[in-house]
Design a protein around this motif. Structure first.
Motif, PDB file in Angstrom:
ATOM      1  N   GLU A  67      70.740  23.011  20.638  1.00 40.07           N
ATOM      2  CA  GLU A  67      71.116  23.790  19.711  1.00 40.07           C
ATOM      3  C   GLU A  67      69.926  24.604  19.163  1.00 40.07           C
ATOM      4  O   GLU A  67      70.167  25.613  18.366  1.00 40.07           O
ATOM      5  CB  GLU A  67      72.098  23.392  18.772  1.00 40.07           C
ATOM      6  CG  GLU A  67      73.371  22.855  19.331  1.00 40.07           C
ATOM      7  CD  GLU A  67      74.353  22.319  18.156  1.00 40.07           C
ATOM      8  OE1 GLU A  67      73.625  22.459  17.084  1.00 40.07           O
ATOM      9  OE2 GLU A  67      75.357  22.097  18.517  1.00 40.07           O
TER      10      GLU A  67
ATOM     11  N   ARG B 276      75.248  17.486  13.438  1.00 41.00           N
ATOM     12  CA  ARG B 276      74.722  18.293  12.763  1.00 41.00           C
ATOM     13  C   ARG B 276      74.748  17.840  11.392  1.00 41.00           C
ATOM     14  O   ARG B 276      74.275  18.616  10.421  1.00 41.00           O
ATOM     15  CB  ARG B 276      75.524  19.864  12.869  1.00 41.00           C
ATOM     16  CG  ARG B 276      75.366  20.274  14.384  1.00 41.00           C
ATOM     17  CD  ARG B 276      76.004  21.685  13.995  1.00 41.00           C
ATOM     18  NE  ARG B 276      76.265  22.088  15.486  1.00 41.00           N
ATOM     19  CZ  ARG B 276      77.386  22.832  15.999  1.00 41.00           C
ATOM     20  NH1 ARG B 276      78.314  23.001  15.224  1.00 41.00           N
ATOM     21  NH2 ARG B 276      77.328  23.272  17.207  1.00 41.00           N
TER      22      ARG B 276
ATOM     23  N   GLU C 260      76.087  26.583  14.968  1.00 42.38           N
ATOM     24  CA  GLU C 260      75.267  25.835  15.882  1.00 42.38           C
ATOM     25  C   GLU C 260      73.741  26.134  15.440  1.00 42.38           C
ATOM     26  O   GLU C 260      73.390  27.277  14.875  1.00 42.38           O
ATOM     27  CB  GLU C 260      75.426  26.520  17.365  1.00 42.38           C
ATOM     28  CG  GLU C 260      76.994  26.107  17.805  1.00 42.38           C
ATOM     29  CD  GLU C 260      76.947  26.814  19.123  1.00 42.38           C
ATOM     30  OE1 GLU C 260      75.978  27.289  19.811  1.00 42.38           O
ATOM     31  OE2 GLU C 260      78.148  26.298  19.725  1.00 42.38           O
TER      32      GLU C 260
ATOM     33  N   PRO D 138      81.170  18.406  14.634  1.00 40.44           N
ATOM     34  CA  PRO D 138      79.592  18.253  15.066  1.00 40.44           C
ATOM     35  C   PRO D 138      79.035  17.159  14.249  1.00 40.44           C
ATOM     36  O   PRO D 138      78.297  17.598  13.185  1.00 40.44           O
ATOM     37  CB  PRO D 138      79.250  19.490  15.191  1.00 40.44           C
ATOM     38  CG  PRO D 138      79.821  20.259  14.103  1.00 40.44           C
ATOM     39  CD  PRO D 138      81.374  19.788  14.035  1.00 40.44           C
TER      40      PRO D 138
END
Length: 111
Positions: A87, A60, A21, A57
């Motif tokens: 995040e 990301r 994260e 994710p």
DNA sequence: CCTGTGACATAAG
DNA sequence: CCTTATGCCACAG
């Protein structure tokens, strides 16, 4: 494990899943890590399915300059940005601030 | 098999 | 880093 048994998509999902994260990486980095640096476009396409899966994710993963090129593929208009900011990643005008610092290199982290 | 496509990357101007 | 062009490769039809 036989990596050859896994499809290209699955490989992408695995790597994406490793992203911690508050970190981000580029399609090219993942593609290169998978040995397909020239298929970076496919990585993004694989993300199409990843967005529907959990543990992957996709928010990301951005292009090499930290630009949220794929935010249009998320439900909302700014969902991807919200997730990143949640995040601790600052995003302004679809671009990640200090992308260099948030960059997560699979070669360094995974190796 | 051929054509189209795509959330990229790189090169050139 | 802006725009435009080309390459790239896996997959869908």
């Amino acid at each position: 494990m036989n990596p050859d048994n896994k499809n290209f998509f699955q490989k992408v999902y695995e790597v994406a899943r490793q992203i911690p994260e508050g970190r981000v990486t580029s399609y090219g980095a993942i593609a290169k890590y998978l040995g397909m640096a020239r298929s970076a476009r496919m990585v993004g396409w694989a993300m199409n399915g990843a967005g529907r899966l959990e543990g992957v994710p996709a928010h990301r993963v951005v292009n090499k300059i930290g630009l949220l090129t794929g935010k249009h593929h998320f439900d909302g208009t700014n969902l991807m940005q919200q997730l990143l900011e949640n995040e601790g990643v600052k995003v302004v005008d679809n671009q990640i601030i200090d992308f260099d610092k948030h960059f997560w290199d699979p070669f360094k982290e995974l190796r």
